[in-house]
Design an enzyme around this catalytic site. Structure first.
Site, PDB file in Angstrom:
ATOM      1  N   TYR A   1      60.293  50.031   8.042  1.00 52.23           N
ATOM      2  CA  TYR A   1      59.985  50.866   9.216  1.00 52.23           C
ATOM      3  C   TYR A   1      59.667  52.298   8.787  1.00 52.23           C
ATOM      4  O   TYR A   1      58.667  52.881   9.211  1.00 52.23           O
ATOM      5  CB  TYR A   1      61.185  50.815  10.167  1.00 52.23           C
ATOM      6  CG  TYR A   1      61.183  51.845  11.265  1.00 52.23           C
ATOM      7  CD1 TYR A   1      60.235  51.807  12.284  1.00 52.23           C
ATOM      8  CD2 TYR A   1      62.137  52.863  11.291  1.00 52.23           C
ATOM      9  CE1 TYR A   1      60.234  52.751  13.292  1.00 52.23           C
ATOM     10  CE2 TYR A   1      62.147  53.810  12.298  1.00 52.23           C
ATOM     11  CZ  TYR A   1      61.193  53.757  13.294  1.00 52.23           C
ATOM     12  OH  TYR A   1      61.190  54.698  14.296  1.00 52.23           O
TER      13      TYR A   1
HETATM   14  P1  NAP Z   1      60.791  50.785  22.971  1.00 55.58           P
HETATM   15  O1  NAP Z   1      61.545  50.902  24.244  1.00 55.58           O
HETATM   16  O2  NAP Z   1      61.040  49.580  22.099  1.00 55.58           O
HETATM   17  O3  NAP Z   1      59.233  50.865  23.328  1.00 55.58           O
HETATM   18  C1  NAP Z   1      58.248  50.461  22.446  1.00 55.58           C
HETATM   19  C2  NAP Z   1      56.965  50.214  23.211  1.00 55.58           C
HETATM   20  O4  NAP Z   1      55.960  49.774  22.277  1.00 55.58           O
HETATM   21  C3  NAP Z   1      57.088  49.136  24.286  1.00 55.58           C
HETATM   22  O5  NAP Z   1      56.555  49.615  25.479  1.00 55.58           O
HETATM   23  C4  NAP Z   1      56.240  48.001  23.756  1.00 55.58           C
HETATM   24  O6  NAP Z   1      55.548  47.276  24.731  1.00 55.58           O
HETATM   25  C5  NAP Z   1      55.215  48.783  22.917  1.00 55.58           C
HETATM   26  N1  NAP Z   1      54.545  47.868  22.009  1.00 55.58           N
HETATM   27  C6  NAP Z   1      55.117  47.048  21.088  1.00 55.58           C
HETATM   28  N2  NAP Z   1      54.163  46.290  20.516  1.00 55.58           N
HETATM   29  C7  NAP Z   1      52.975  46.619  21.097  1.00 55.58           C
HETATM   30  C8  NAP Z   1      51.636  46.161  20.961  1.00 55.58           C
HETATM   31  N3  NAP Z   1      51.298  45.181  20.108  1.00 55.58           N
HETATM   32  N4  NAP Z   1      50.671  46.722  21.724  1.00 55.58           N
HETATM   33  C9  NAP Z   1      50.984  47.707  22.615  1.00 55.58           C
HETATM   34  N5  NAP Z   1      52.238  48.174  22.806  1.00 55.58           N
HETATM   35  C10 NAP Z   1      53.225  47.631  22.058  1.00 55.58           C
HETATM   36  O7  NAP Z   1      61.045  52.039  22.039  1.00 55.58           O
HETATM   37  P2  NAP Z   1      61.645  53.466  22.440  1.00 55.58           P
HETATM   38  O8  NAP Z   1      63.122  53.389  22.473  1.00 55.58           O
HETATM   39  O9  NAP Z   1      60.897  53.980  23.626  1.00 55.58           O
HETATM   40  O10 NAP Z   1      61.255  54.311  21.145  1.00 55.58           O
HETATM   41  C11 NAP Z   1      59.913  54.660  20.924  1.00 55.58           C
HETATM   42  C12 NAP Z   1      59.716  54.932  19.446  1.00 55.58           C
HETATM   43  O11 NAP Z   1      60.538  56.015  19.020  1.00 55.58           O
HETATM   44  C13 NAP Z   1      60.152  53.794  18.528  1.00 55.58           C
HETATM   45  O12 NAP Z   1      59.156  52.807  18.416  1.00 55.58           O
HETATM   46  C14 NAP Z   1      60.388  54.500  17.223  1.00 55.58           C
HETATM   47  O13 NAP Z   1      59.204  54.527  16.440  1.00 55.58           O
HETATM   48  C15 NAP Z   1      60.709  55.932  17.621  1.00 55.58           C
HETATM   49  N6  NAP Z   1      62.085  56.333  17.268  1.00 55.58           N
HETATM   50  C16 NAP Z   1      63.152  55.565  17.603  1.00 55.58           C
HETATM   51  C17 NAP Z   1      64.447  55.986  17.269  1.00 55.58           C
HETATM   52  C18 NAP Z   1      65.660  55.201  17.704  1.00 55.58           C
HETATM   53  O14 NAP Z   1      66.810  55.691  17.514  1.00 55.58           O
HETATM   54  N7  NAP Z   1      65.523  54.030  18.294  1.00 55.58           N
HETATM   55  C19 NAP Z   1      64.641  57.170  16.571  1.00 55.58           C
HETATM   56  C20 NAP Z   1      63.525  57.939  16.244  1.00 55.58           C
HETATM   57  C21 NAP Z   1      62.253  57.509  16.606  1.00 55.58           C
HETATM   58  P3  NAP Z   1      56.297  46.199  25.712  1.00 55.58           P
HETATM   59  O15 NAP Z   1      57.026  47.031  26.693  1.00 55.58           O
HETATM   60  O16 NAP Z   1      55.169  45.426  26.282  1.00 55.58           O
HETATM   61  O17 NAP Z   1      57.197  45.388  24.818  1.00 55.58           O
END
Ligand code: NAP
Length: 212
Positions: free
Chosen positions: A125
């Site tokens: 990742y």
């Molecule tokens: P999330 O709720 O998992 O949202 C990810 C989104 O990406 C979902 O809407 C998903 O769509 C979309 N997605 C996945 N595959 C796709 C595809 N093939 N085409 C189009 N869209 C797609 O994540 P979050 O919690 O909002 O976090 C957002 C980002 O922040 C993470 O991905 C990560 O890179 C970053 N981040 C996370 C953390 C942490 O502690 N978790 C820390 C720092 C940064 P669906 O709704 O259709 O599934």
């Protein structure tokens, strides 16, 4: 500003659509499933269908900015992480260039500057995020790369700390605050061509960004 949010149905994405709409922008949420339309519209956005694993070039038509807030999530294997977080992001960057969309904001993560220092299970990742970030930095787009630490679902506080490299990377930041920062930086030229980290803190978002 008409802004495409990639990952609009995600946990940050949903807050982001609402926050952008409240600030008078025209957010367009890229979603994969028509069941998600109502939630985005209720948050104040329009929608466009697009999948990062396919051709989604039409999703960017007419937009003035792109915010990439998508990710494959923690439950998929490295293949999907590379497909979405790396290659999907790179396709979005290249498509923005192709369509003359100058403003691109990347939601990255703390740790993507030095993936080798991360835990083994996070390395695919962190490398995927680093490669996407480096691809973006090598363009002539007006980019900003935002690297939050661990995200929580606590209510936003509006209080953060921000630095190119935070000395203390412990703690968390509510997704609602990450969305507020993404909205705040969208038209903030002080953040163009910058990469910085954010976590919970004791400065208002505008003060924290002003100190960068
Ligand atoms: P999330 O709720 O998992 O949202 C990810 C989104 O990406 C979902 O809407 C998903 O769509 C979309 N997605 C996945 N595959 C796709 C595809 N093939 N085409 C189009 N869209 C797609 O994540 P979050 O919690 O909002 O976090 C957002 C980002 O922040 C993470 O991905 C990560 O890179 C970053 N981040 C996370 C953390 C942490 O502690 N978790 C820390 C720092 C940064 P669906 O709704 O259709 O599934």
């Amino acid at each position: 500003m008409k802004v495409l949010v990639i990952g609009a149905n995600g946990q940050v994405g949903t807050h982001l659509i609402k926050s952008l709409a409240e600030r008078g922008h025209e957010p367009v949420g890229m979603i994969r499933n028509t069941d998600q339309v109502k939630a985005i519209e209720d948050a104040g956005g329009k929608t466009v269908l697009g999948d990062l694993e396919k051709d989604f070039s039409q999703a960017l038509y007419g937009c003035e900015a792109v915010i990439f807030a998508a990710g494959s999530g923690p439950h998929t294997g490295a293949d999907k992480t590379i497909m979405i977080d790396q290659e999907g992001a790179i396709k979005a960057i290249d498509e923005a260039k192709q369509q003359g969309i100058k403003r691109f904001v990347m939601l990255s993560t703390v740790g993507s500057d030095d993936p080798e220092k991360g835990p083994d299970n996070m390395k695919p990742y962190l490398y995927a995020k680093k490669r996407a970030d480096e691809h973006l930095k090598a363009t002539n787009l007006n980019y900003t790369i935002l690297r939050p630490g661990s995200l929580s679902n606590d209510p936003g506080t509006g209080q953060i700390r921000a630095a190119e490299s935070l000395e203390d990377k412990s703690g968390q930041i509510p997704r609602e605050d990450v969305a507020a920062v993404l909205t705040e930086i969208l038209e903030n030229e002080n953040t163009y061509h910058r990469t910085f980290e954010i976590l919970n803190g004791d400065l208002s978002i505008s003060d924290a960004l002003g100190q960068l």
